[in-house]
Scaffold this motif. Structure first.
Motif, PDB file in Angstrom:
ATOM      1  N   GLU A   1       0.848  -1.187   0.000  1.00 24.87           N
ATOM      2  CA  GLU A   1       0.000   0.000   0.000  1.00 24.87           C
ATOM      3  C   GLU A   1       0.884   1.237   0.000  1.00 24.87           C
ATOM      4  O   GLU A   1       2.036   1.199   0.408  1.00 24.87           O
ATOM      5  N   GLU A   2       0.328   2.320  -0.488  1.00 23.80           N
ATOM      6  CA  GLU A   2       1.006   3.600  -0.457  1.00 23.80           C
ATOM      7  C   GLU A   2       0.421   4.390   0.698  1.00 23.80           C
ATOM      8  O   GLU A   2      -0.799   4.458   0.855  1.00 23.80           O
ATOM      9  N   ILE A   3       1.288   4.965   1.516  1.00 23.81           N
ATOM     10  CA  ILE A   3       0.845   5.660   2.728  1.00 23.81           C
ATOM     11  C   ILE A   3       1.365   7.089   2.720  1.00 23.81           C
ATOM     12  O   ILE A   3       2.538   7.337   2.417  1.00 23.81           O
ATOM     13  N   GLU A   4       0.494   8.000   3.076  1.00 22.90           N
ATOM     14  CA  GLU A   4       0.886   9.393   3.328  1.00 22.90           C
ATOM     15  C   GLU A   4       1.287   9.459   4.795  1.00 22.90           C
ATOM     16  O   GLU A   4       0.457   9.242   5.683  1.00 22.90           O
ATOM     17  N   LEU A   5       2.564   9.716   5.057  1.00 25.82           N
ATOM     18  CA  LEU A   5       3.038   9.726   6.433  1.00 25.82           C
ATOM     19  C   LEU A   5       2.638  11.014   7.144  1.00 25.82           C
ATOM     20  O   LEU A   5       2.815  12.108   6.601  1.00 25.82           O
ATOM     21  N   PRO A   6       2.122  10.898   8.362  1.00 23.61           N
ATOM     22  CA  PRO A   6       1.810  12.092   9.135  1.00 23.61           C
ATOM     23  C   PRO A   6       3.093  12.760   9.633  1.00 23.61           C
ATOM     24  O   PRO A   6       4.150  12.119   9.686  1.00 23.61           O
TER      25      PRO A   6
ATOM     26  N   THR B   1      10.995   7.637  11.033  1.00 23.90           N
ATOM     27  CA  THR B   1      11.846   6.458  11.190  1.00 23.90           C
ATOM     28  C   THR B   1      11.000   5.202  10.984  1.00 23.90           C
ATOM     29  O   THR B   1       9.764   5.262  11.025  1.00 23.90           O
ATOM     30  N   VAL B   2      11.681   4.083  10.801  1.00 30.77           N
ATOM     31  CA  VAL B   2      10.989   2.806  10.661  1.00 30.77           C
ATOM     32  C   VAL B   2      10.178   2.513  11.927  1.00 30.77           C
ATOM     33  O   VAL B   2       9.030   2.071  11.855  1.00 30.77           O
ATOM     34  N   ALA B   3      10.753   2.768  13.102  1.00 26.84           N
ATOM     35  CA  ALA B   3      10.040   2.520  14.367  1.00 26.84           C
ATOM     36  C   ALA B   3       8.781   3.378  14.458  1.00 26.84           C
ATOM     37  O   ALA B   3       7.723   2.899  14.891  1.00 26.84           O
ATOM     38  N   ALA B   4       8.871   4.640  14.063  1.00 21.67           N
ATOM     39  CA  ALA B   4       7.707   5.523  14.104  1.00 21.67           C
ATOM     40  C   ALA B   4       6.645   5.074  13.109  1.00 21.67           C
ATOM     41  O   ALA B   4       5.442   5.146  13.404  1.00 21.67           O
ATOM     42  N   LEU B   5       7.065   4.584  11.944  1.00 22.40           N
ATOM     43  CA  LEU B   5       6.111   4.068  10.960  1.00 22.40           C
ATOM     44  C   LEU B   5       5.405   2.835  11.517  1.00 22.40           C
ATOM     45  O   LEU B   5       4.185   2.712  11.409  1.00 22.40           O
ATOM     46  N   ARG B   6       6.156   1.952  12.133  1.00 22.47           N
ATOM     47  CA  ARG B   6       5.548   0.756  12.718  1.00 22.47           C
ATOM     48  C   ARG B   6       4.524   1.151  13.787  1.00 22.47           C
ATOM     49  O   ARG B   6       3.421   0.605  13.835  1.00 22.47           O
ATOM     50  N   SER B   7       4.870   2.102  14.624  1.00 19.42           N
ATOM     51  CA  SER B   7       3.948   2.574  15.658  1.00 19.42           C
ATOM     52  C   SER B   7       2.698   3.194  15.032  1.00 19.42           C
ATOM     53  O   SER B   7       1.578   2.968  15.494  1.00 19.42           O
ATOM     54  N   HIS B   8       2.885   3.978  13.986  1.00 16.54           N
ATOM     55  CA  HIS B   8       1.760   4.585  13.273  1.00 16.54           C
ATOM     56  C   HIS B   8       0.834   3.513  12.707  1.00 16.54           C
ATOM     57  O   HIS B   8      -0.386   3.602  12.843  1.00 16.54           O
ATOM     58  N   LEU B   9       1.418   2.495  12.089  1.00 14.28           N
ATOM     59  CA  LEU B   9       0.610   1.413  11.516  1.00 14.28           C
ATOM     60  C   LEU B   9      -0.139   0.660  12.619  1.00 14.28           C
ATOM     61  O   LEU B   9      -1.318   0.359  12.478  1.00 14.28           O
ATOM     62  N   ARG B  10       0.542   0.362  13.721  1.00 17.24           N
ATOM     63  CA  ARG B  10      -0.097  -0.327  14.844  1.00 17.24           C
ATOM     64  C   ARG B  10      -1.272   0.499  15.370  1.00 17.24           C
ATOM     65  O   ARG B  10      -2.318  -0.038  15.730  1.00 17.24           O
ATOM     66  N   GLY B  11      -1.127   1.818  15.360  1.00 20.91           N
ATOM     67  CA  GLY B  11      -2.163   2.717  15.837  1.00 20.91           C
ATOM     68  C   GLY B  11      -3.418   2.734  14.976  1.00 20.91           C
ATOM     69  O   GLY B  11      -4.449   3.271  15.399  1.00 20.91           O
ATOM     70  N   ARG B  12      -3.359   2.140  13.795  1.00 21.74           N
ATOM     71  CA  ARG B  12      -4.556   2.044  12.957  1.00 21.74           C
ATOM     72  C   ARG B  12      -5.576   1.078  13.548  1.00 21.74           C
ATOM     73  O   ARG B  12      -6.732   1.078  13.154  1.00 21.74           O
ATOM     74  N   GLY B  13      -5.135   0.228  14.474  1.00 20.37           N
ATOM     75  CA  GLY B  13      -6.032  -0.715  15.132  1.00 20.37           C
ATOM     76  C   GLY B  13      -6.354  -1.923  14.279  1.00 20.37           C
ATOM     77  O   GLY B  13      -5.811  -2.109  13.184  1.00 20.37           O
TER      78      GLY B  13
END
Length: 85
Positions: A20-25, A30-42
């Motif tokens: 998927e293509e994601i617009e990052l907030p 960082t990779v860790a922040a992206l992983r946290s963002h994705l996890r936050g999608r629920g």
């Protein structure tokens, strides 16, 4: 800032998609922040990116640590550790 995110093996199975293509907030750089963002999608994302799940990451096909930077146009892949035999 858009990035392409690829999912492999069990991550792909849990999410039901391979890419998927994601617009990052703002603040996700960082990779860790992206992983946290994705996890936050629920939902399935929370399950696939659970805090204790072991995942490896690559940026532009190079294995990286969670602290690695991500920038517009990057391709980030998430996958479980692979064992050989």
């Amino acid at each position: 800032m858009k990035v392409k995110v690829l999912y492999f093996a069990s991550v792909r199975e849990k999410l039901g998609k391979a890419v998927e293509e994601i617009e990052l907030p703002a603040g996700v750089s960082t990779v860790a922040a992206l992983r946290s963002h994705l996890r936050g999608r629920g939902g399935n994302y929370e399950n696939a990116f659970a805090e204790k799940s072991l995942l490896r990451a690559a940026v532009n096909q190079d294995m990286v640590q969670p602290s690695a930077a991500v920038k517009a146009g990057d391709e980030i892949a998430f996958f479980p550790p692979v064992t050989g035999g």
